[in-house]
Each structure stands twice: as structure tokens, then as C-alpha cells.
Design a protein around this motif. Structure first.
Motif, PDB file in Angstrom:
ATOM      1  N   PRO A   1       0.812  -1.228   0.000  1.00  0.00           N
ATOM      2  CA  PRO A   1       0.000   0.000   0.000  1.00  0.00           C
ATOM      3  C   PRO A   1       0.846   1.280   0.000  1.00  0.00           C
ATOM      4  CG  PRO A   1       0.072  -0.948   2.200  1.00  0.00           C
ATOM      5  CD  PRO A   1       0.852  -1.886   1.315  1.00  0.00           C
ATOM      6  N   THR A   2       2.147   1.147   0.212  1.00  0.00           N
ATOM      7  CA  THR A   2       3.003   2.345   0.322  1.00  0.00           C
ATOM      8  C   THR A   2       3.471   2.820  -1.044  1.00  0.00           C
ATOM      9  OG1 THR A   2       3.851   1.365   2.350  1.00  0.00           O
ATOM     10  CG2 THR A   2       5.020   3.300   1.505  1.00  0.00           C
ATOM     11  N   ALA A   3       3.117   4.049  -1.398  1.00  0.00           N
ATOM     12  CA  ALA A   3       3.623   4.631  -2.637  1.00  0.00           C
ATOM     13  C   ALA A   3       4.960   5.292  -2.330  1.00  0.00           C
ATOM     14  CB  ALA A   3       2.628   5.646  -3.187  1.00  0.00           C
ATOM     15  N   ALA A   4       6.062   4.599  -2.673  1.00  0.00           N
ATOM     16  CA  ALA A   4       7.394   5.166  -2.412  1.00  0.00           C
ATOM     17  C   ALA A   4       7.693   6.274  -3.411  1.00  0.00           C
ATOM     18  CB  ALA A   4       8.457   4.073  -2.473  1.00  0.00           C
ATOM     19  N   LEU A   5       7.302   6.075  -4.671  1.00  0.00           N
ATOM     20  CA  LEU A   5       7.416   7.127  -5.682  1.00  0.00           C
ATOM     21  C   LEU A   5       6.036   7.369  -6.275  1.00  0.00           C
ATOM     22  CD1 LEU A   5      10.709   6.159  -7.583  1.00  0.00           C
ATOM     23  CD2 LEU A   5      10.408   7.846  -5.748  1.00  0.00           C
TER      24      LEU A   5
ATOM     25  N   PRO B   1      12.934  14.451   3.518  1.00  0.00           N
ATOM     26  CA  PRO B   1      12.786  13.776   4.803  1.00  0.00           C
ATOM     27  C   PRO B   1      12.898  12.254   4.689  1.00  0.00           C
ATOM     28  CG  PRO B   1      10.757  14.955   4.185  1.00  0.00           C
ATOM     29  CD  PRO B   1      11.748  15.186   3.103  1.00  0.00           C
ATOM     30  N   SER B   2      13.107  11.636   5.822  1.00  0.00           N
ATOM     31  CA  SER B   2      13.190  10.179   5.889  1.00  0.00           C
ATOM     32  C   SER B   2      11.892   9.562   5.377  1.00  0.00           C
ATOM     33  CB  SER B   2      13.445   9.761   7.337  1.00  0.00           C
ATOM     34  OG  SER B   2      13.656   8.380   7.395  1.00  0.00           O
ATOM     35  N   GLY B   3      12.022   8.541   4.536  1.00  0.00           N
ATOM     36  CA  GLY B   3      10.847   7.857   4.018  1.00  0.00           C
ATOM     37  C   GLY B   3      10.199   8.547   2.836  1.00  0.00           C
ATOM     38  N   SER B   4      10.808   9.633   2.339  1.00  0.00           N
ATOM     39  CA  SER B   4      10.179  10.389   1.242  1.00  0.00           C
ATOM     40  C   SER B   4      10.371   9.707  -0.116  1.00  0.00           C
ATOM     41  CB  SER B   4      10.746  11.808   1.195  1.00  0.00           C
ATOM     42  OG  SER B   4      12.150  11.784   1.019  1.00  0.00           O
ATOM     43  N   GLY B   5      11.296   8.744  -0.209  1.00  0.00           N
ATOM     44  CA  GLY B   5      11.485   8.020  -1.465  1.00  0.00           C
ATOM     45  C   GLY B   5      12.833   8.236  -2.130  1.00  0.00           C
ATOM     46  N   LYS B   6      13.790   8.821  -1.422  1.00  0.00           N
ATOM     47  CA  LYS B   6      15.102   9.126  -2.013  1.00  0.00           C
ATOM     48  C   LYS B   6      15.825   7.868  -2.478  1.00  0.00           C
ATOM     49  CE  LYS B   6      16.647  11.077   1.778  1.00  0.00           C
ATOM     50  NZ  LYS B   6      15.477  10.891   2.661  1.00  0.00           N
ATOM     51  N   SER B   7      15.915   6.873  -1.586  1.00  0.00           N
ATOM     52  CA  SER B   7      16.648   5.659  -1.944  1.00  0.00           C
ATOM     53  C   SER B   7      15.936   4.917  -3.069  1.00  0.00           C
ATOM     54  CB  SER B   7      16.781   4.734  -0.729  1.00  0.00           C
ATOM     55  OG  SER B   7      17.575   5.357   0.248  1.00  0.00           O
TER      56      SER B   7
ATOM     57  N   ASP C   1      24.313   6.812  -1.930  1.00  0.00           N
ATOM     58  CA  ASP C   1      23.193   6.911  -0.991  1.00  0.00           C
ATOM     59  C   ASP C   1      23.740   7.145   0.409  1.00  0.00           C
ATOM     60  OD1 ASP C   1      20.753   6.881   0.233  1.00  0.00           O
ATOM     61  OD2 ASP C   1      20.124   4.927  -0.555  1.00  0.00           O
ATOM     62  N   GLU C   2      23.588   8.362   0.897  1.00  0.00           N
ATOM     63  CA  GLU C   2      24.101   8.748   2.221  1.00  0.00           C
ATOM     64  C   GLU C   2      25.543   8.267   2.410  1.00  0.00           C
ATOM     65  OE1 GLU C   2      22.366  10.603   4.264  1.00  0.00           O
ATOM     66  OE2 GLU C   2      20.246  10.258   3.870  1.00  0.00           O
ATOM     67  N   PRO C   3      26.455   8.659   1.529  1.00  0.00           N
ATOM     68  CA  PRO C   3      27.819   8.110   1.612  1.00  0.00           C
ATOM     69  C   PRO C   3      28.563   8.551   2.876  1.00  0.00           C
ATOM     70  CG  PRO C   3      27.752   9.917   0.033  1.00  0.00           C
ATOM     71  CD  PRO C   3      26.321   9.640   0.436  1.00  0.00           C
TER      72      PRO C   3
HETATM   73  N1  LIG Z   1      11.840  -2.912  -0.075  1.00  0.00           N
HETATM   74  C1  LIG Z   1      10.822  -2.249   0.484  1.00  0.00           C
HETATM   75  N2  LIG Z   1       9.724  -2.889   0.928  1.00  0.00           N
HETATM   76  C2  LIG Z   1       8.694  -2.242   1.476  1.00  0.00           C
HETATM   77  N3  LIG Z   1       8.635  -0.902   1.613  1.00  0.00           N
HETATM   78  C3  LIG Z   1       9.685  -0.181   1.193  1.00  0.00           C
HETATM   79  C4  LIG Z   1      10.831  -0.801   0.603  1.00  0.00           C
HETATM   80  N4  LIG Z   1      11.719   0.152   0.279  1.00  0.00           N
HETATM   81  C5  LIG Z   1      11.158   1.333   0.647  1.00  0.00           C
HETATM   82  N5  LIG Z   1       9.934   1.135   1.195  1.00  0.00           N
HETATM   83  C6  LIG Z   1       9.025   2.191   1.688  1.00  0.00           C
HETATM   84  O1  LIG Z   1       8.950   3.210   0.698  1.00  0.00           O
HETATM   85  C7  LIG Z   1       9.009   4.503   1.282  1.00  0.00           C
HETATM   86  C8  LIG Z   1      10.221   5.249   0.741  1.00  0.00           C
HETATM   87  O2  LIG Z   1      11.390   4.614   1.204  1.00  0.00           O
HETATM   88  P1  LIG Z   1      12.865   5.093   0.837  1.00  0.00           P
HETATM   89  O3  LIG Z   1      13.811   4.092   1.402  1.00  0.00           O
HETATM   90  O4  LIG Z   1      12.949   5.357  -0.600  1.00  0.00           O
HETATM   91  O5  LIG Z   1      12.952   6.460   1.651  1.00  0.00           O
HETATM   92  P2  LIG Z   1      14.212   7.427   1.917  1.00  0.00           P
HETATM   93  O6  LIG Z   1      13.800   8.778   1.471  1.00  0.00           O
HETATM   94  O7  LIG Z   1      15.433   6.840   1.323  1.00  0.00           O
HETATM   95  O8  LIG Z   1      14.308   7.423   3.503  1.00  0.00           O
HETATM   96  P3  LIG Z   1      15.622   7.492   4.470  1.00  0.00           P
HETATM   97  O9  LIG Z   1      16.040   8.942   4.491  1.00  0.00           O
HETATM   98  O10 LIG Z   1      15.078   7.092   5.806  1.00  0.00           O
HETATM   99  O11 LIG Z   1      16.664   6.578   3.935  1.00  0.00           O
HETATM  100  C9  LIG Z   1       9.059   4.286   2.776  1.00  0.00           C
HETATM  101  O12 LIG Z   1       7.746   4.404   3.262  1.00  0.00           O
HETATM  102  C10 LIG Z   1       9.568   2.873   2.927  1.00  0.00           C
HETATM  103  O13 LIG Z   1       9.078   2.287   4.087  1.00  0.00           O
END
Ligand SMILES: Nc1ncnc2c1ncn2[C@@H]1O[C@H](COP(=O)(O)OP(=O)(O)OP(=O)(O)O)[C@@H](O)[C@H]1O
Ligand SMILES: [Mg+2]
Lengths: 231, 201
Positions: A17-21, A39-45, A166-168
Motif C-alpha cells: 500500500p506504500t507509494a514510495a514514488l 525527509p526520511s521515508g520520502s522516497g530518495k533511496s 546513498d548517504e555516503p
Molecule cells: N523494499 C521495500 N519494501 C517495502 N517498503 C519499502 C521498501 N523500500 C522502501 N519502502 C518504503 O517506501 C518509502 C520510501 O522509502 P525510501 O527508502 O525510498 O525512503 P528514503 O527517502 O530513502 O528514507 P531514508 O532517508 O530514511 O533513507 C518508505 O515508506 C519505505 O518504508
């Protein structure tokens, strides 16, 4: 202004259910250092992994040097990753059983370079990053800062056109973080590699040429927005 | 801090009497250093002269505090220009940024946009300092680092504030003297919120 090298358009990626992007678009130009903040969890990684062809988006397109990454076969995409991309992650990326030198030489070995030549080039990169002295040590026995420099050396050894980081500096103290950034950005500028630098630290982002901000899976790019408004 | 612009922002949210303007300003933005009456009336006189406000009513009793002031179109344009202009990054910026954010919420503009513009300005300066630092000697490095850590602290505050805009809007809504223009205005990414809008319309 230099040319667009990597262009992502309207990327969407959900985990359950989580829209990462949620419709992320971004352009990386040749040779530029682009900071990706937010912010953390915003979808950067997730964005970084999609751009690098590691994770396929659910929809949207990614074009690298005129080739559509999203339409390539897995084999072609892996080959492209090895030849054109370099990677640095926050930690846990060096193979513990290999010495630092062997770790740096590994991408070259995978690309078919002979051992002696690969290790010669790897050693030169370790020297460039001022960690030649850890060449024969195992990653578990070097400091965090040294390990990160080894990782930077490994990301650059193949002469990539894009380095994904990624956060090197995430696990380093201020001084070591700064050193890694100075060495990474200098090496990237010397070789003309573009860097996509994910960081939530403004002082790290300040080493980049410009920044975009990811919020709720969408990329906010003030430069692109102001160009659009002007157009 | 620009008292004149803050007055204009408060007047854009609703016409106010001189005494009401001073009281609201003091309570909302400067509880420790209330404005002197002389400054209030000098500021209002200047705004009147420049056509940024008009007197739209006078209560019996006379005196400037009995006059009711309303903003003009030129005044609204002035508020808009001030809010859109990033501040020069320097220490103790938060009081003017806080004021801008509150006024944006009060007048139906995007507060997130103000914070974004400011973040861009901060990072621009941080990049410049970083370039100076990496090409300079140890003295340059230490001087630049000091500024960089302070700017970073400002940026963290900007981030945190951006994440709390909904809470701030809700809090303002509980105050009769500082009520946001409309409960639905100025939400992040709401393009309609970017356009200035008259309050009480
Ligand atoms: N492999 C995965 N399985 C399930 N959910 C994921 C997965 N990877 C990311 N998510 C979810 O997608 C959303 C974005 O995650 P992402 O890791 O891209 O955030 P981020 O911006 O890199 O955060 P951070 O700064 O904490 O590293 C989050 O809600 C995360 O919980
Ligand atoms: Mg991440």
C-alpha cells in the motif's frame, strides 16, 4: 548548460500500500553533482535505485544517454550498470572476505580486466583517496572513514559516467564526512562523472552543484520549475 | 524585521483599527518587545502616504488609534513581493521567517513555498561557502565551517517548520485575531494557494 544524461519521467513505485514514488521526474546532466534531499521515508533511496536500474519502477520511463533503461533486458541493464555506473552506499557494501584492494579491483575483474592490471588501477585509486595503506587489510579491520574511501575508490575504478551515492557520509563524523565529500567530488570532477548524491545533510548537499527535494514520492526541482515558468 | 510589511500582511487578512493592529502584532510576533505607539503611527502614516493602506472608518473619539485601516491593491502587491523575496541568510532569521509563514497562512498564500524559496537561498550560500572552503587554507575552512553549521541549523528549522504547517494553521484558526483566510487555503502543493487572495471575500 551541459546535456541531459539521465532523465526519469513520472516514476511510480509502490511497496504494497506504500507509494514510495508517486510521479517522480528528474534530470541528471552529464558531469553534474546533484544532491537529492528530503525527509526520511520520502522516497530518495527508491528513486536512486530506480535511476540506477537496480529496482524497476511500476510505471514511468528512465532514459540514459538516449537509451531507455526501462525497456532493456535484464542482461543488457546489468551490463550497462557495470560499464557506466558506480555505487556507494551508507555501509555494508565491501565484501568482508576480500581485502580492500581486491574490493576495489572487483568491478574491473567482473568487466574482464586481468588481475594484475585490475589491481594496479585499484591501487592508484586507493592512493588518490589517500588510503593506500589499507590495501591489504580486510574491510572489517579498517575504520568507517577508511572503509568509505575504499568504497568511493571502488565506485570510480571503472571510470563510470554516473556515480550513485546513498548517504555516503551517513555513518561518519563531520570531519571524515567532509574528507570523503572533498575526495569524491574532486575525483568526480577530474573524471567528468556525474554524481547523484542522496543526503539529508545540508552541509553534504552543499558540495553538489544543485539540489532537488523529494517529498512524498515527488521530486521538487526549483530550477526546472523556474525554467518551466519562464518558458 | 519589517514592521510595515507585517502590518500590511495583517491588514490583508482583515481591516483593523490602529490599536488592534499594535496589539495583534505584539502578541503574535513580538511579545517580548512590544511596539511603541510612536512607531505604530509613524508606520501607518507612511503606509497611508504611499497609498498602501486607506482609512475606511473612524470611530468616535478621534486619534489615529480610532481609525480603521484597510489594505489597497498596491499594498497587497507589496506584501506579495516581500513574502516572495528570500531573506539574506544570517543568524536570528527565524523571527522574520516565522512572521512571513504566519502571514502567508493568514492571507491564503503558500507558506511551504516561502520556506522552499528560503531553503534554496540558504543552500546557494552554503555551496558558495563550501567552494571557498575547499579551495582555501585552514583559516578559510574554519571561518566557512562556522557559517555553514549555523546555516545548517537554520535549514533544519525550515524543514521542521515545513512539516508543521498543518499544525500551525490549525492553531491560528483557534485565535480570533489571527484567523487563516480559509480553512482549505495554502495547503502544500495546492497551486490555488500560490495566488494571493483577499481575506473575508
Ligand atoms: N523494499 C521495500 N519494501 C517495502 N517498503 C519499502 C521498501 N523500500 C522502501 N519502502 C518504503 O517506501 C518509502 C520510501 O522509502 P525510501 O527508502 O525510498 O525512503 P528514503 O527517502 O530513502 O528514507 P531514508 O532517508 O530514511 O533513507 C518508505 O515508506 C519505505 O518504508
Ligand atoms: Mg534512504
Amino acid at each position: 548548460m551541459s546535456t541531459a544524461l539521465l532523465v526519469a519521467t513520472d516514476l511510480r513505485k509502490s511497496y504494497g500500500p506504500t507509494a514510495a514514488l508517486a510521479g517522480a521526474s528528474v534530470t541528471v546532466r552529464a558531469g553534474e553533482i546533484l544532491a537529492v534531499m528530503g525527509p526520511s521515508g520520502s522516497g530518495k533511496s527508491t528513486l536512486l535505485h530506480c535511476l540506477a536500474g537496480i529496482v524497476p519502477p511500476d510505471s514511468g520511463t528512465i532514459t540514459y544517454a538516449g537509451r531507455e533503461l526501462t525497456a532493456m533486458s535484464d542482461v543488457d541493464r546489468s551490463a550497462l550498470r557495470r560499464s557506466d555506473f558506480g555505487f556507494i552506499f551508507q555501509f555494508g557494501q565491501l565484501i568482508p572476505e576480500l581485502t580492500c584492494l581486491e574490493n576495489v579491483a572487483l568491478p574491473l575483474r567482473l568487466a574482464g580486466v586481468r588481475r594484475r592490471e585490475a589491481e594496479r588501477r585499484a591501487r592508484a585509486w586507493l592512493a588518490q583517496l589517500e588510503v593506500e595503506d589499507v590495501a591489504n587489510k580486510l574491510p572489517g579491520t579498517v575504520s568507517g572513514g577508511q572503509g568509505q574511501r575504499v568504497a568511493v575508490a571502488r565506485s570510480l575504478v571503472t571510470g563510470p559516467r554516473v556515480v550513485f551515492a546513498d548517504e555516503p557520509t551517513g555513518a561518519l563524523d563531520s570531519l571524515n564526512g567532509e574528507k570523503v565529500m572533498v575526495l569524491l567530488t574532486q575525483a568526480a570532477r577530474d573524471t567528468g562523472a556525474a554524481v547523484v548524491l542522496v543526503t539529508h545533510e545540508p552541509r553534504v548537499a552543499a558540495y553538489a552543484d544543485r539540489e532537488v527535494v523529494v517529498r512524498d514520492g515527488v521530486v521538487h526541482d526549483r530550477l526546472a520549475q523556474s525554467l518551466e515558468r519562464a518558458a | 524585521m519589517s514592521v510595515a510589511h507585517t502590518f500590511l500582511g495583517l491588514l490583508e487578512s482583515q481591516p483593523r483599527h490602529g490599536y488592534d493592529l499594535k496589539r495583534t502584532y505584539d502578541e503574535a510576533f513580538s511579545p517580548e518587545r512590544p511596539l511603541a505607539y510612536g512607531q505604530v503611527y509613524a508606520t501607518l502614516a507612511r503606509l497611508l502616504k504611499n497609498g498602501l493602506v486607506v482609512v475606511d472608518g473612524v470611530e468616535p473619539g478621534g486619534g489615529p488609534e480610532r481609525k480603521r485601516y484597510a489594505i489597497t491593491e498596491a499594498g497587497i502587491a507589496d506584501v506579495q513581493a516581500w513574502l516572495a523575496q528570500p531573506e539574506r541568510p544570517e543568524p536570528y532569521l527565524q523571527s522574520v521567517l516565522y512572521t512571513k509563514v504566519v502571514l502567508a497562512l493568514l492571507t491564503g498564500r503558500s507558506a511551504a513555498e516561502i520556506l522552499d524559496v528560503q531553503r534554496t537561498e540558504h543552500l546557494r550560500l552554503m555551496r558558495e561557502l563550501t567552494r571557498r572552503k575547499t579551495s582555501g587554507d585552514l583559516t578559510d575552512q574554519l571561518i566557512c565551517d562556522h557559517a555553514l553549521f549555523h546555516l545548517e541549523a537554520d535549514l533544519r528549522w525550515l524543514e521542521l517548520t515545513a512539516d508543521r504547517l498543518d499544525d500551525l494553521r490549525a492553531r491560528l484558526a483557534t485565535r480570533t485575531d489571527l484567523r487563516p483566510a480559509s480553512p482549505h487555503s495554502a495547503t502544500r502543493d495546492d497551486p490555488a494557494a500560490r495566488a494571493p487572495r483577499r481575506a473575508n471575500s
